[in-house]
Design a protein around this motif. Structure first.
Motif, PDB file in Angstrom:
ATOM      1  N   SER A 106       0.845  -1.207   0.000  1.00  0.00           N
ATOM      2  CA  SER A 106       0.000   0.000   0.000  1.00  0.00           C
ATOM      3  C   SER A 106       0.871   1.245   0.000  1.00  0.00           C
ATOM      4  CB  SER A 106      -0.914   0.009   1.234  1.00  0.00           C
ATOM      5  OG  SER A 106      -1.767  -1.113   1.228  1.00  0.00           O
ATOM      6  N   PHE A 143       2.400   1.663  -3.451  1.00  0.00           N
ATOM      7  CA  PHE A 143       1.372   2.161  -4.364  1.00  0.00           C
ATOM      8  C   PHE A 143       1.064   3.638  -4.095  1.00  0.00           C
ATOM      9  CE2 PHE A 143       1.075  -1.752  -6.201  1.00  0.00           C
ATOM     10  CZ  PHE A 143      -0.062  -1.999  -6.943  1.00  0.00           C
ATOM     11  N   TYR A 144       1.091   3.993  -2.828  1.00  0.00           N
ATOM     12  CA  TYR A 144       0.793   5.392  -2.508  1.00  0.00           C
ATOM     13  C   TYR A 144       1.900   6.303  -3.041  1.00  0.00           C
ATOM     14  CZ  TYR A 144      -0.243   9.592   0.149  1.00  0.00           C
ATOM     15  OH  TYR A 144      -0.526  10.885   0.503  1.00  0.00           O
ATOM     16  N   HIS A 182       3.654   5.730  -5.623  1.00  0.00           N
ATOM     17  CA  HIS A 182       3.619   5.715  -7.090  1.00  0.00           C
ATOM     18  C   HIS A 182       2.179   5.749  -7.603  1.00  0.00           C
ATOM     19  CE1 HIS A 182       7.466   3.849  -5.875  1.00  0.00           C
ATOM     20  NE2 HIS A 182       7.967   4.430  -6.990  1.00  0.00           N
ATOM     21  N   LYS A 183       1.369   6.477  -6.889  1.00  0.00           N
ATOM     22  CA  LYS A 183      -0.050   6.493  -7.254  1.00  0.00           C
ATOM     23  C   LYS A 183      -0.326   7.194  -8.579  1.00  0.00           C
ATOM     24  CE  LYS A 183      -0.888  10.614  -4.441  1.00  0.00           C
ATOM     25  NZ  LYS A 183      -1.659  11.198  -3.320  1.00  0.00           N
ATOM     26  N   GLU A 184       0.605   8.027  -9.020  1.00  0.00           N
ATOM     27  CA  GLU A 184       0.403   8.759 -10.276  1.00  0.00           C
ATOM     28  C   GLU A 184       0.969   8.016 -11.471  1.00  0.00           C
ATOM     29  OE1 GLU A 184      -1.468  11.321 -10.376  1.00  0.00           O
ATOM     30  OE2 GLU A 184      -1.674  11.431  -8.192  1.00  0.00           O
ATOM     31  N   VAL A 226      -0.349   1.976 -11.545  1.00  0.00           N
ATOM     32  CA  VAL A 226      -1.213   2.109 -10.373  1.00  0.00           C
ATOM     33  C   VAL A 226      -2.564   2.664 -10.786  1.00  0.00           C
ATOM     34  CG1 VAL A 226      -1.505   3.233  -8.148  1.00  0.00           C
ATOM     35  CG2 VAL A 226       0.744   2.384  -8.841  1.00  0.00           C
ATOM     36  N   ARG A 227      -2.530   3.648 -11.715  1.00  0.00           N
ATOM     37  CA  ARG A 227      -3.776   4.285 -12.106  1.00  0.00           C
ATOM     38  C   ARG A 227      -4.629   3.368 -12.979  1.00  0.00           C
ATOM     39  NH1 ARG A 227      -2.863  10.203 -14.284  1.00  0.00           N
ATOM     40  NH2 ARG A 227      -5.149  10.122 -14.125  1.00  0.00           N
ATOM     41  N   SER A 248      -7.347   2.626  -9.447  1.00  0.00           N
ATOM     42  CA  SER A 248      -6.458   2.610  -8.285  1.00  0.00           C
ATOM     43  C   SER A 248      -7.249   2.649  -6.987  1.00  0.00           C
ATOM     44  CB  SER A 248      -5.497   3.797  -8.351  1.00  0.00           C
ATOM     45  OG  SER A 248      -6.224   5.030  -8.325  1.00  0.00           O
ATOM     46  N   GLU A 249      -8.432   3.217  -7.047  1.00  0.00           N
ATOM     47  CA  GLU A 249      -9.254   3.272  -5.825  1.00  0.00           C
ATOM     48  C   GLU A 249      -9.638   1.877  -5.363  1.00  0.00           C
ATOM     49  OE1 GLU A 249     -13.531   5.160  -4.412  1.00  0.00           O
ATOM     50  OE2 GLU A 249     -12.416   6.132  -6.052  1.00  0.00           O
ATOM     51  N   SER A 300      -7.911  -0.753  -6.025  1.00  0.00           N
ATOM     52  CA  SER A 300      -6.678  -1.395  -5.567  1.00  0.00           C
ATOM     53  C   SER A 300      -6.404  -1.061  -4.110  1.00  0.00           C
ATOM     54  CB  SER A 300      -5.496  -0.960  -6.448  1.00  0.00           C
ATOM     55  OG  SER A 300      -5.679  -1.389  -7.774  1.00  0.00           O
ATOM     56  N   PHE A 301      -6.516   0.219  -3.765  1.00  0.00           N
ATOM     57  CA  PHE A 301      -6.297   0.594  -2.360  1.00  0.00           C
ATOM     58  C   PHE A 301      -7.371  -0.037  -1.437  1.00  0.00           C
ATOM     59  CE2 PHE A 301      -3.745   4.056  -4.246  1.00  0.00           C
ATOM     60  CZ  PHE A 301      -2.607   3.916  -3.464  1.00  0.00           C
TER      61      PHE A 301
END
Length: 848
Positions: free
Chosen positions: A603, A606-607, A609-611, A615-616, A620-621, A623-624
């Motif tokens: 997590s 991913f946070y 490298h969220k952009e 991940v996108r 991505s929502e 995924s989290f």
């Protein structure tokens, strides 16, 4: 019946009548050896001689008078005790004032036939002629004292009973004499053998002797006494190895056979229920054979015999124990006994014979080896069975018998005077004496309160006597306990065991058992074909205990208890559950934390490298949210570890069900997104607007809400609860969470399985979509692992007991969670961290 009996007696004693009015006796009359006629006479029958000289009769002439030999000093002492009591009563102003008692004492010579003859003489008198009025005359005596042995007493009581003449025995102890139908006029001042047998059985049990042998007299005394003992002993758990019978007339060969049985037996305790006369020849043979090491238990007939105790050859009787009639002290008796002299009645042959026996002399001077009796000898200087008044156990019962008759007469005289208001003298009938003797209740000067029960027996009281060595090598009587039938059952027998001496002067209680005592934790199993006292000791079965020795049964522990290793105590069963302190619990806890840690790390990556495109891509929502739910899945496994409580049971199943549905809902949402995204690439398709981010969120919430509703219904209707499962294992308790409602439990699992299968099918269909990074492939693999784990879990869950069921459930949770985590997120992390050059939109879209 009475007239017939009278006729028979007359035919036996008298010849044919010379006239209708007079009959003359053909044989010689039977005369008393000691007599003194007064107002009211009391008869007595004692075995003043031990034996009768047997003769062969020709039946052609008148038989010679019966000769008796061997004067019995003890019986002569009984006769003198009766005379002493009568004279004491005659001198009393309180008892029978104005009435004198006389006596007629006959000799039974230890013979039943002589007892019958003496009894008939006491009833009929010894007149040489009979008239018509003779049958209407009262009996010669109003009551009879005697006899000392049971068999002669049975004969006498049977004979005089139909004529209602009271017979009061001082030493006949056969329990059969308590039968009021057979012996309606019999009484006794000594307890019945029933009580002695009961006391002996309780004593034998008290000392732990469960394996004994018995030797009895072959007569009513021995047969009835041992029969009563065996019956009571059986109830007390005592076994008889052998039961032999002897009598004084047995040959030496017969006695030797009995001795062989005793020597070969394994029982070390021998109960001798033998009359004194039968025991003497048997003792002589035992002394000759030098048989030692046996613990003797005696009946009251010989257990206080000075003759036996003072004979040094009988030292093998050291340690003998038995019950004796309570000893009493009679003031003035010795002074009276030593005043007896042949000069009192010069023509009385029994007094001369007594003198010759006591001083070992002879008045006739027929044998030069025997000194001549001068008459100047002094009984006061003599110490023998006759002059010894330290043991008046039986003599005092003669004294009490005379006083019982006297009190019955006194009560009758008093009632007659009150009823007639006259001083005129009346003589009672035997029937009246019998009526009044039943109700006597008086206190003897020894302090004893005396009365007869409904069977004619007194209250049973015994002294427990132990034979201990004296300084001169003889044996002495030591009082070591008492037995009182009037006390409560727990106080009947009282024993002073510390001051007892046992066989061979041992200080330890002898052991006499067929089998060794079974210790606690074992039970007795009777050996086939042998008495119940011969057994094997079998350990109690698991879950059963016994904490006493020699028990026949083991007893099961309560449901929550189990037997300890020794099977002598119930201990709480081991309560089994998966705890944090055991290795398996620690390993599973660590795995849970590692899973949660990995999920948190992913997590975090991913946070950071969220952009980035990878991940996108594919929402991505979701995924989290999936990572969050997986973290909860890892952590919810911890609720399965530890002691189940009401709250933990409800939490573990609902938390597991909801978090897993949340995870599978996220995966399902991602799978649908992949499918929708492929369709969106087709010309003219606007399908993505129907499954955008809002719809994705709503689908996850809706699918999860269904599980929440199922869980709420489950918890409301029949929630899980802690349960002690005692059915699977007998030796331990499985503390587990019972699901409460099976429908609720399988509904939760079924719903998870339904979503998983749906997700797997959709992912399988989307696995070959043209995408350089097709997430559907990884979802397929993750759901394949997920379904495989849970399909395998079901049979394992049903068949695995106890804490292993919980471990399997935790393993399934962890395995499926790790499967989702690594299959879906490991490839992405690989690209993010190790191949960042591939983390581009062109590469992901497959357009590089």
């Amino acid at each position: 019946m009475v007239k017939t009996t009278v006729s028979l007696l007359l035919v036996l004693l008298y010849g044919a009548c010379a006239t209708a009015q007079v009959c003359r006796m053909l044989s010689r009359p039977v005369l008393p050896l000691l007599s003194d006629e007064r107002d009211i006479n009391i008869g007595a029958v004692f075995s003043l001689h031990r034996n009768v000289v047997l003769k062969n009769h020709s039946f052609s002439s008148e038989p010679e008078p019966t000769n008796c030999i061997s004067l019995n000093l003890r019986e002569f002492k009984f006769a003198q005790t009766q005379i002493f009591a009568i004279k004491e009563i005659n001198n009393s102003t309180q008892l029978l004032p104005g009435v004198t008692l006389g006596y007629k004492i006959y000799d039974a010579c230890g013979s039943v036939s002589q007892t019958v003859l003496s009894s008939m003489a006491l009833m009929n008198g010894y007149e040489e002629t009979l008239h018509d009025e003779s049958c209407s005359k009262p009996p010669f005596v109003h009551a009879i004292v005697g006899e000392s042995s049971s068999s002669p007493t049975i004969a006498m009581a049977s004979l005089v009973g139909p004529f209602s003449i009271p017979v009061v025995s001082h030493f006949a102890t056969c329990a059969c004499l308590s039968d009021r139908k057979r012996f309606p006029s019999f009484f006794r001042t000594i307890p019945s053998d029933y009580y002695q047998s009961k006391a002996l059985a309780q004593m034998v049990k008290h000392f732990g002797w469960t394996w004994v042998g018995t030797v009895r007299s072959r007569n009513d005394y021995g047969n009835n006494g041992i029969a009563a003992f065996e019956k009571i002993a059986q109830q007390e758990g005592i076994c008889i190895e052998y039961s032999e019978a002897i009598i004084r007339t047995d040959s030496q060969e017969q006695l030797l056979k009995t001795l062989e049985v005793i020597k070969k037996a394994t029982a070390r305790v021998v109960l001798a229920f033998i009359s004194f006369g039968d025991f003497i020849p048997f003792l002589k043979l035992i002394a000759q054979q030098n048989i030692t090491g046996l613990q003797w238990v005696g009946s009251e007939s010989w257990i206080t015999s000075r003759i036996i105790a003072e004979t040094k050859e009988y030292s093998f009787l050291t340690g003998a124990v038995g019950f004796a009639v309570v000893n009493e002290k009679l003031d003035g008796l010795r002074e009276f006994l030593v005043t007896v002299h042949p000069d009192q009645e010069p023509k009385n042959e029994i007094l001369k014979e007594f003198w010759e026996t006591a001083f070992q002399c002879n008045f006739r001077n027929t044998d030069s080896s025997i000194p001549v009796c001068t008459g100047s000898e002094h009984l006061t200087e003599l110490q023998n069975e006759y002059t010894d008044v330290s043991e008046l156990r039986i003599a005092s019962k003669v004294y009490t018998a005379v006083y019982a008759i006297a009190h019955a007469l006194h009560n009758w005289v008093k009632d007659v005077k009150y009823a007639t208001n006259s001083s005129k003298r009346h003589l009672p009938t035997p029937q009246k004496v019998l009526e009044y003797i039943r109700d006597v209740n008086f206190t003897v000067k020894t302090g004893e309160t005396f009365f007869f029960d409904a069977s004619g027996d007194p209250v049973a009281k015994y002294d427990l006597v132990n034979w201990q060595p004296a300084e001169d090598g003889s044996l002495q009587f030591k009082l070591v306990g008492v037995y009182d039938s009037s006390l409560p059952s727990e106080k009947l027998l009282q024993v002073d065991q510390e001051n007892m001496v046992w066989a061979e002067k041992s200080g330890q209680v002898p052991v006499s058992m067929c089998s060794e005592s079974c210790p606690p934790g074992t039970r007795k199993a009777v050996q086939k074909g042998r008495p119940v006292c011969c057994y094997d000791c079998i350990p109690c079965a698991d879950g059963e205990i016994i904490n006493i020795t020699d028990s026949s049964d083991c007893f099961p522990c309560d449901l929550e208890y189990w037997s300890n290793e020794n099977k002598d105590k119930c201990v709480l069963k081991v309560i089994e559950f998966l705890s944090y302190t055991e290795i398996m619990g620690i390993v599973l806890s660590i795995c849970s934390f590692i899973g949660a840690l990995f999920t948190s790390m992913i997590s975090f990556v991913f946070y950071l490298h969220k952009e980035t495109p990878i991940v996108r891509a594919n929402n991505s929502e979701l995924s989290f949210l999936l990572l969050f739910s997986l973290t909860l899945c890892f952590l919810c496994s911890l609720t399965f570890i530890g002691r189940p409580t009401e709250w933990s049971c409800m939490l573990r199943h609902t938390a597991f069900g909801i978090t897993f549905v949340l995870s599978v809902s996220c995966v399902l949402g991602k799978t649908i997104v992949v499918l929708m995204a492929f369709r969106a690439t087709l010309p003219g398709s606007n399908v993505m607007k129907w499954f955008g981010p809002v719809q994705q969120r709503l689908s996850v919430v809706s699918l999860t809400l269904i599980q929440v509703i199922i869980c709420v219904l489950w918890l409301t209707i029949s929630p899980p609860f802690p349960h002690k499962n005692m059915n699977y294992y007998r030796e331990k308790i499985i503390l587990e969470c019972h699901v409460g409602s099976d429908v609720g439990f399988w509904a939760v699992l079924g719903y998870i399985g339904l979503l998983s299968i749906l997700c797997f099918v959709l992912a399988f269909l989307a696995r070959k979509l043209p995408d350089n990074f097709n997430e559907a492939k990884f979802i397929t693999f993750s759901m394949l692992i997920f379904c495989a784990v849970w399909i395998t879990f079901i049979p394992a869950y049903v068949s695995t007991p106890g804490k292993y069921t919980v471990a399997m459930e935790i393993f399934a949770i962890l395995a499926s969670s790790f499967g989702l985590l690594f299959c879906i997120f490991a490839p992405k992390c690989y690209i993010i961290l190790l191949n960042p050059e591939q983390n581009t939109k062109k590469n992901i879209m497959g357009k590089s």
